[in-house]
Structure formats: structure tokens, C-alpha cells
Enzyme design. Structure first.
Site, PDB file in Angstrom:
ATOM      1  N   SER A  68     -12.213  -2.482  -3.204  1.00  0.00           N
ATOM      2  CA  SER A  68     -11.997  -3.670  -2.674  1.00  0.00           C
ATOM      3  C   SER A  68     -12.315  -3.592  -1.157  1.00  0.00           C
ATOM      4  CB  SER A  68     -10.716  -4.189  -3.007  1.00  0.00           C
ATOM      5  OG  SER A  68     -10.483  -5.394  -2.542  1.00  0.00           O
ATOM      6  N   ASP A 284     -13.802 -10.000   1.270  1.00  0.00           N
ATOM      7  CA  ASP A 284     -13.717  -8.711   1.392  1.00  0.00           C
ATOM      8  C   ASP A 284     -14.616  -7.926   0.203  1.00  0.00           C
ATOM      9  OD1 ASP A 284     -12.232  -9.141  -1.032  1.00  0.00           O
ATOM     10  OD2 ASP A 284     -10.750  -7.658  -0.776  1.00  0.00           O
ATOM     11  N   ASP A 288     -11.955 -10.766  -3.511  1.00  0.00           N
ATOM     12  CA  ASP A 288     -10.910 -11.314  -3.987  1.00  0.00           C
ATOM     13  C   ASP A 288      -9.858 -11.691  -2.700  1.00  0.00           C
ATOM     14  OD1 ASP A 288      -9.873  -8.927  -3.108  1.00  0.00           O
ATOM     15  OD2 ASP A 288      -8.959  -8.302  -5.117  1.00  0.00           O
ATOM     16  N   ALA A 379      -0.753 -12.645   3.488  1.00  0.00           N
ATOM     17  CA  ALA A 379      -1.208 -12.877   4.583  1.00  0.00           C
ATOM     18  C   ALA A 379      -2.739 -12.529   4.908  1.00  0.00           C
ATOM     19  CB  ALA A 379      -0.323 -12.329   5.793  1.00  0.00           C
ATOM     20  N   SER A 505       1.170   2.469   2.405  1.00  0.00           N
ATOM     21  CA  SER A 505       0.268   1.651   1.738  1.00  0.00           C
ATOM     22  C   SER A 505       0.084   2.007   0.184  1.00  0.00           C
ATOM     23  CB  SER A 505      -1.056   2.046   2.364  1.00  0.00           C
ATOM     24  OG  SER A 505      -2.256   1.543   1.508  1.00  0.00           O
TER      25      SER A 505
HETATM   26  C1  G16 Z   1      -4.886  -4.717  -2.574  1.00  0.00           C
HETATM   27  C2  G16 Z   1      -3.950  -5.782  -3.110  1.00  0.00           C
HETATM   28  C3  G16 Z   1      -3.238  -6.607  -2.257  1.00  0.00           C
HETATM   29  C4  G16 Z   1      -2.645  -5.643  -1.234  1.00  0.00           C
HETATM   30  C5  G16 Z   1      -3.552  -5.039  -0.624  1.00  0.00           C
HETATM   31  C6  G16 Z   1      -3.026  -3.900   0.615  1.00  0.00           C
HETATM   32  O1  G16 Z   1      -5.921  -5.595  -2.133  1.00  0.00           O
HETATM   33  O2  G16 Z   1      -4.597  -6.304  -4.465  1.00  0.00           O
HETATM   34  O3  G16 Z   1      -2.219  -7.316  -2.881  1.00  0.00           O
HETATM   35  O4  G16 Z   1      -2.373  -6.760  -0.235  1.00  0.00           O
HETATM   36  O5  G16 Z   1      -4.259  -4.170  -1.495  1.00  0.00           O
HETATM   37  O6  G16 Z   1      -2.113  -3.144  -0.148  1.00  0.00           O
HETATM   38  P1  G16 Z   1      -1.415  -1.789   0.595  1.00  0.00           P
HETATM   39  O7  G16 Z   1      -0.971  -2.318   1.762  1.00  0.00           O
HETATM   40  O8  G16 Z   1      -0.548  -1.294  -0.410  1.00  0.00           O
HETATM   41  O9  G16 Z   1      -2.663  -0.880   0.732  1.00  0.00           O
HETATM   42  P2  G16 Z   1      -7.379  -5.257  -2.153  1.00  0.00           P
HETATM   43  O10 G16 Z   1      -8.144  -6.468  -1.637  1.00  0.00           O
HETATM   44  O11 G16 Z   1      -7.800  -4.102  -1.737  1.00  0.00           O
HETATM   45  O12 G16 Z   1      -7.419  -5.193  -3.529  1.00  0.00           O
END
Ligand code: G16
Length: 547
Positions: A68, A284, A288, A379, A505
Site C-alpha cells: 500500500s 496511495d 485504498d 484522517a 506503527s
Molecule cells: C494501513 C491501514 C490503515 C492505517 C495505515 C497506517 O493503510 O490499512 O488503516 O491507518 O496502514 O497504519 P500504521 O500507522 O499502523 O502504520 P495502508 O493504506 O498502508 O493499507
């Protein structure tokens, strides 16, 4: 098959050994780390997907290979449950356990225990649909997942290179095919048809929509957005930017939703393209997440993030339920995370029920299911709207008593189709936003003026071990390392309108620090001072101390 195909697993597992001294974890959105470390994880995820499908009586499970928003060298994998939702939480622990089995013998014994404890009937079929994004490491990792399928005799359907939300759509469409709850044709084309047809109905009769610029983050969104643009034709003229999916190093690099949200600025590649007053948005790496923005007539950048999308969309839906005469029967609610801007939480909670949950779409999705219509957005632009089964039923049987009610009801029904209710979907959300802007005759300026964002700053801190950080209260407070929260509280008290939190994270090897305050310089200062506290607490590479 009545027992585990141990010989097949053994033979193929030998090609995907787990190196010692690495620990994998199923995090916020599945496994994520450097793509070149993921081979053994992929093989095991292939096996786990088979078990999950067998456990659910042969329902189709999804496997998405993507990282992602992460940098291009990263990759990842996540499982999708039959209704198109994230994997049930209890299975995340099984995934982690399998991924970390040090040898084939241990792997087989973990599998045997799982089969026994979860009472998995191995004679059931295993069905999986899988896809990947455009990352260079993707093809080899898919081959490892396929070895897992082969070992377990999975009926596997390859959906190729597509977005994460399309894969979620496919899972739900396949599992509802031929039922009264059919979600749509189980193909990417079916997805595009569903979204574009309902969008056209929703904007019919509205003034022509001016062109929209889409920054595709040089990722897979470029492929699907191009097809969507063809379906939409003149209804929504689209200008695609950052579509270099074959250029090594380009993915999410100085572009895309995460770049815009984190740096709070225009992708440099758009600076000569975007004209004052024009709308643009960024996807992104797997499409998504969605962030909108515009330049005002002094060429100043204004961001319309997930919080602003939630406010725009929720107000519109509430208005429609009122116009349809359904407001006493249908309650709209909002779900946010700690990252929601204080300005948005104040605005929304004065109007609607608002719940705060930990980061991760899975948490927001489940909380949103408790409302008749649940609007959830992080956000960072990740989110969607859920209509409960009761609400869908109500919408399909309700008898409006005036033409105005009839029109509003139709709009609500069309919204249920333009919205990808399985997961956050940048392209579906983009259509949703465009519908609301068209109905309200809003430009970015009116939309942005719904409420004023508090200045905020997000900082990443690289520490030796992010797992030392543990949180409570929907990640708004740290419980570990001990004493650190008290120091943060003490610091926050010195800033007007100050708020800050720290969390590890779940997708990158960093600790995240968020801060907001009444004025920009103070928000920045607070973020960097809290980041400094975090850094000093646990140490790390001195070159990487936040400053
Ligand atoms: C993923 C999750 C999101 C989350 C983001 C950051 O997004 O699907 O719900 O907000 O990671 O997560 P973290 O702060 O735990 O790294 P994506 O767009 O990378 O799939």
C-alpha cells in the site's frame, strides 16, 4: 482430503525456508516488511487461506499482496474474509504463529494443532481469489503464495494486478453470486460498471463537472482509474497524473495520499499542472486511500483529508435521510481514530454520534457496523460508509409519500452502489465526494469551510524496538515505556489547544508521533519535542534523532 497433505507441504516448504532471527507479525494491515524477506510468509499465508476457506465451508477467501502506502522495496500480504472484510482478528494470531514456525516440522505441527483446535473439516473445498499491486517484488511473492495453494489443493483464481479494494469487492461478489444479496458481477469490469452506473444516475441533471486531476502515486490505481475514466466519459472528466507504474523507485515517491497527508503539501509533480481553484486528489499505492486538495487564488495549498471527507459525506447522507422522511428510522454515526483532527471531532460530535477506535480499517469497520449508516474515515483518507442489512432492507421497501422523498430515496439507494462497502476504496470514495460536491454546488473552498482544522504534525521516529510501545484508550495514551506518558502530558499542558499521542506503527518499523495545537509553529514544536522524548527514552541511531 481428510488429513493434512503433509508430504506436499513438506516438499514445497523446503523451497520457502524461514531464516532464523527474523520475526514476522500480522499487523495493522497484514504482514509488511521488505519484499525480499517475505517469501516464507507468502507460502504460509497460502496455506492459511486454504484453512480459512475450509473452516468457512469452502467460502472464497481473498489474498492481497501489497504494501500500500509503504516505500516501494516493502511488500506485504493480507487475507480478506468472505464478506470482503479484513481477516477475523483471532486468525491474525494464527497467521503470526504460522509465519514464525522455524522449521517445516514445527510448521506442520502448528498446522495440525490449528486443524484440531478449530475443528477444520479438511474434506471441505478451499477457494481463494488473489491479486497483487505493481511492486517489482510482487510477481515472485505471488509465486510463493501459489505454492501454498498447490500444497493444499486450493481452487485458486488469479485476479492479476489490481487494487486492494477491487480484490475486496471480488471476494464479496464471488461469495454472494446468485443470492438475493448479490454484490455485483464478480469481475473488475463488474466493479467498474457498478460504480460508474450508479455515479451517472446520481449526477444526472447536475451541471457539467469540471475536470478532476488524480495523482495515482505511480501505483496500481493508475491502471484501474484509467479504465474507470473510460466508463465515466464526460460525466466526470479525469486527468491522470503519476501513472509511471513501470518506473523503478517511482511508487509513492514524493506523490500519493500518504505523501500529501504527511507532508501537507502538493506533490511536486503537480505544481505545474494544478491551477488555482481546480480540484485534485491523490490515491496511495494500492488505491485504498484518498486525499483531496486545491490551491486558492493566492496559490496556497489546502488539504481535504479523510476527516473532511467524513464531514462532507455524513452531512449529505443525513440530509438525504431527512428529505426521504427516514431520519427518525435511520441513525447515522461516525467512527474516527486518535488521528482525527480536533476540529473535525468537535464539528462532527456536535451533530452526530462519534466513536474513537484504534488505527486500522478493521477496527473502524467493526465499530461502523453498529450504526444504521456508519461513516468511517481515518484522517489519512482510508474509509467508507456502511449501510446495515436492516437499513438496506428499509431502503428497498420504504414507500415515499412525496416526489421529493422519492428522489432522496433513490439517491440513497444509488449511494449504496457507488460506495464500496467492503473496505476503504479511493476510487469509489472519489466518486462519492464528486457526487456530494455536484449536489451541493461546492468547490473545494466551500467544502473546506465546513470546519477549520487545528494545525497538526505527524512525525516518524526510528527506534531500536517499536514493540516497547504499548497503548490504551484507543491509542491515545501510552502504558509502556513506563513514565513516558506523564512526560508527554507535562509537555502538552504547555501548549494552547495542545494534544499529542504516540503509537507504534503496524505497517512500518517506526513509532508515530501526532501533535496538534492552536497555531502551526506550536503544533510543529510539540510534535518534535514529543518525538525527542520518545527517542531519548528508548535510544536509537543518533543520526535519526528527530529535529
Ligand atoms: C494501513 C491501514 C490503515 C492505517 C495505515 C497506517 O493503510 O490499512 O488503516 O491507518 O496502514 O497504519 P500504521 O500507522 O499502523 O502504520 P495502508 O493504506 O498502508 O493499507
Amino acid at each position: 482430503m481428510t488429513s493434512l497433505p503433509v508430504d506436499a507441504i513438506r516438499a514445497l516448504a523446503a523451497q520457502h525456508p524461514k531464516p532464523p532471527n527474523v520475526t514476522f507479525q500480522y499487523g495493522t494491515a497484514g504482514f509488511r516488511t521488505l519484499g525480499n524477506a517475505l517469501d516464507p510468509v507468502m507460502f504460509r499465508v497460502g496455506i492459511l487461506a486454504a484453512l480459512r476457506s475450509k473452516r468457512l465451508d469452502g467460502k472464497t477467501i481473498g489474498v492481497m499482496v501489497t504494501a500500500s502506502h509503504n516505500p516501494e522495496p516493502d511488500n506485504g500480504v493480507k487475507l480478506v474474509d468472505p464478506r470482503g472484510e479484513m481477516l477475523e482478528a483471532s486468525w491474525e494470531a494464527y497467521a503470526t504463529k504460522l509465519a514464525n514456525a522455524p522449521t517445516t516440522d514445527v510448521l506442520i505441527s502448528v498446522l495440525e494443532t490449528l486443524v484440531q483446535n478449530l475443528k477444520i473439516d479438511l474434506s471441505k473445498p478451499a477457494r481463494v481469489v488473489y491479486a497483487r499491486d505493481t511492486r517489482p517484488s510482487g510477481a515472485a511473492l505471488i509465486a510463493s503464495v501459489e505454492d501454498g495453494f498447490k500444497a493444499m489443493g486450493v481452487e485458486a483464481r488469479n485476479a492479476g494486478v489490481t487494487t486492494t479494494p477491487v480484490l475486496h469487492y471480488l471476494v464479496k461478489a464471488i461469495n454472494t453470486k446468485g443470492t438475493k444479496d448479490s454484490y455485483g458481477d464478480d469481475s473488475e469490469e463488474g466493479y467498474l460498471q457498478k460504480l460508474s452506473t450508479s455515479f451517472k444516475k446520481l449526477v444526472a441533471g447536475k451541471p457539467a463537472i469540471p475536470p478532476l486531476i488524480i495523482d495515482c502515486a505511480n501505483g496500481v490505481g493508475a491502471i484501474v482509474a484509467e479504465k474507470l475514466a473510460k466508463h465515466l466519459g464526460d460525466t466526470l472528466p479525469i486527468i491522470l497524473q503519476n501513472t509511471a507504474i513501470d518506473t523503478i523507485g517511482a511508487l509513492n515517491n514524493a506523490c500519493g495520499a500518504d505523501y500529501v497527508k504527511t507532508s501537507q503539501r502538493l506533490p511536486p509533480s503537480l505544481s505545474s499542472v494544478l491551477k488555482p481553484g481546480q480540484r485534485a486528489c491523490s490515491l496511495d499505492g494500492d488505491a485504498d486511500r484518498l486525499i483531496y486538495y486545491y490551491l486558492d487564488d493566492r496559490s496556497q495549498f489546502h488539504m481535504l483529508d479523510g476527516d473532511k471527507i467524513a464531514a462532507l459525506v455524513a452531512a449529505f447522507i443525513v440530509e438525504l435521510t431527512k428529505s426521504a422522511g427516514l431520519d427518525s428510522q435511520i441513525q447515522v454515526g461516525i467512527v474516527q481514530t486518535a488521528y482525527a483532527n480536533g476540529g473535525s471531532t468537535k464539528y462532527l460530535s456536535e451533530r452526530l454520534p462519534v466513536k474513537c477506535v484504534p488505527t486500522g480499517v478493521k477496527h473502524l469497520h467493526h465499530a461502523a457496523e453498529h450504526y444504521d449508516i456508519g461513516v468511517y474515515f481515518e484522517a489519512n483518507g482510508h474509509g467508507t460508509v456502511l449501510f446495515s442489512p436492516d437499513t438496506l432492507e428499509k431502503l428497498s421497501t420504504y414507500q415515499p409519500s412525496t416526489p421529493a422523498q422519492h428522489t432522496a430515496l433513490n439517491h440513497l439507494i444509488n449511494l449504496t452502489n457507488v460506495i464500496n462497502q467492503t473496505v476503504g476504496d479511493a476510487l469509489s470514495d472519489m466518486l462519492l465526494v464528486e457526487v456530494v460536491l455536484a449536489h451541493k454546488s461546492y468547490s473545494g473552498i466551500e467544502w473546506n469551510s465546513l470546519y477549520v482544522d487545528l494545525p497538526n504534525r505527524l512525525v516518524k521516529v526510528v527506534v531500536a524496538d517499536r514493540h516497547l510501545f504499548k497503548t490504551e484508550d484507543a491509542e491515545r495514551r501510552l502504558v509502556s515505556p513506563p513514565g513516558l506518558q506523564a512526560k508527554i502530558d507535562e509537555l502538552v499542558r504547555r501548549y494552547e489547544g495542545g494534544r499529542s499521542f504516540v503509537r507504534p506503527s503496524g505497517t512500518e518499523d517506526v513509532v508515530r508521533v501526532y501533535a496538534e495545537a492552536a497555531v502551526r509553529a506550536q503544533a510543529d514544536e510539540l510534535a518534535f519535542r514529543v518525538a525527542g522524548l520518545v527517542y531519548d527514552e528508548v535510544g536509537g541511531d543518533p543520526a535519526k534523532r528527530p529535529s
